[in-house]
Write a protein that holds these residues in place. Structure first.
Motif, PDB file in Angstrom:
ATOM      1  N   GLY A 123       0.803  -1.221   0.000  1.00 44.18           N
ATOM      2  CA  GLY A 123       0.000   0.000   0.000  1.00 44.18           C
ATOM      3  C   GLY A 123       0.832   1.265   0.000  1.00 44.18           C
ATOM      4  O   GLY A 123       0.560   2.215  -0.753  1.00 44.18           O
ATOM      5  N   PHE A 124       1.865   1.290   0.829  1.00 40.83           N
ATOM      6  CA  PHE A 124       2.679   2.498   0.926  1.00 40.83           C
ATOM      7  C   PHE A 124       3.701   2.621  -0.207  1.00 40.83           C
ATOM      8  O   PHE A 124       3.958   3.714  -0.687  1.00 40.83           O
ATOM      9  N   ASN A 125       4.260   1.511  -0.635  1.00 42.48           N
ATOM     10  CA  ASN A 125       5.346   1.580  -1.607  1.00 42.48           C
ATOM     11  C   ASN A 125       4.940   1.333  -3.055  1.00 42.48           C
ATOM     12  O   ASN A 125       5.627   1.791  -3.963  1.00 42.48           O
ATOM     13  N   GLU A 126       3.844   0.636  -3.287  1.00 40.34           N
ATOM     14  CA  GLU A 126       3.375   0.420  -4.656  1.00 40.34           C
ATOM     15  C   GLU A 126       2.217   1.350  -5.018  1.00 40.34           C
ATOM     16  O   GLU A 126       2.164   1.878  -6.113  1.00 40.34           O
ATOM     17  N   LEU A 127       1.281   1.512  -4.075  1.00 40.93           N
ATOM     18  CA  LEU A 127       0.122   2.364  -4.336  1.00 40.93           C
ATOM     19  C   LEU A 127       0.362   3.811  -3.918  1.00 40.93           C
ATOM     20  O   LEU A 127      -0.471   4.678  -4.188  1.00 40.93           O
ATOM     21  N   ASP A 128       1.455   4.054  -3.199  1.00 37.99           N
ATOM     22  CA  ASP A 128       1.821   5.390  -2.723  1.00 37.99           C
ATOM     23  C   ASP A 128       0.727   6.007  -1.854  1.00 37.99           C
ATOM     24  O   ASP A 128       0.442   7.203  -1.939  1.00 37.99           O
ATOM     25  N   LEU A 129       0.121   5.179  -0.999  1.00 40.89           N
ATOM     26  CA  LEU A 129      -0.920   5.678  -0.105  1.00 40.89           C
ATOM     27  C   LEU A 129      -0.291   6.504   1.017  1.00 40.89           C
ATOM     28  O   LEU A 129       0.837   6.244   1.442  1.00 40.89           O
ATOM     29  N   LYS A 130      -1.045   7.451   1.510  1.00 43.17           N
ATOM     30  CA  LYS A 130      -0.580   8.289   2.623  1.00 43.17           C
ATOM     31  C   LYS A 130      -0.960   7.678   3.969  1.00 43.17           C
ATOM     32  O   LYS A 130      -0.241   7.839   4.952  1.00 43.17           O
TER      33      LYS A 130
END
Length: 180
Positions: A123-130
């Protein structure tokens, strides 16, 4: 078949129609459903509809729960991953929710934690979620412990279907997989 993440012990891949037997074992178990606020499934037709719904989420939102597979045996263990929630929950709408559910014989082995960390990493590294959210029944000590262990914080207790739940969140700056 798309593989999203691998860990030391697990493969996290797209959920497939062929996962029907494993999903039925998982979702027909009353113990698995103890803190979920719903009833165990009764037949595989229900499971087929659940798998279809999750696979549609892959298309509609680019994300959905993933099958967890034992890397060594290739056995279906359960599911984990992110889900895009469009309905309002605890005053939030259009957010990413972390979830996991394992067949009971795989409980208490650290597998849910391992899958949850891999899901957050995606989520954080592929989707760039905050930020990512999670919900756990206040009585479900194991799930609450997992969420806290991997860096979630809870600032709200809210009622969902007449049951008290903890509302959790984690932002990308608080996620530190190397320290787990």
């Amino acid at each position: 078949m798309k593989i999203y993440r691998e860990t030391d012990r697990l493969i996290l891949r797209e959920l497939l129609p062929t996962d029907i037997d494993g999903m039925f074992e998982l979702d027909s178990d009353p113990e698995v459903h103890r803190y979920l606020g719903n009833s165990p499934v009764k037949d595989k037709k229900e499971i087929s509809a659940i798998i279809d719904f999750i696979r549609k989420q892959y298309i509609d939102y680019g994300i959905g729960r993933w099958a967890i597979v034992d890397k060594e045996t290739h056995d279906f263990i359960g599911w984990a991953g992110l889900k895009y929630i469009t309905d309002e929950t605890n005053g939030h709408k259009n957010y990413y929710d972390l979830g996991y559910r394992l067949i009971t014989r795989y409980w208490r082995k650290g597998l849910a934690t391992e899958a949850a960390i891999a899901s957050l990493d995606y989520g954080f590294n592929e989707l760039d979620l905050k930020e990512i959210f999670a919900i756990a029944d206040c009585r479900n000590q194991c799930s609450n412990n997992i969420l806290r262990k991997i860096g979630f914080t809870s600032d709200t207790v809210f009622e969902l279907d007449t049951v008290l739940h903890n509302w959790y969140h984690i932002d990308r700056t608080a996620f530190r997989p190397s320290s787990l």
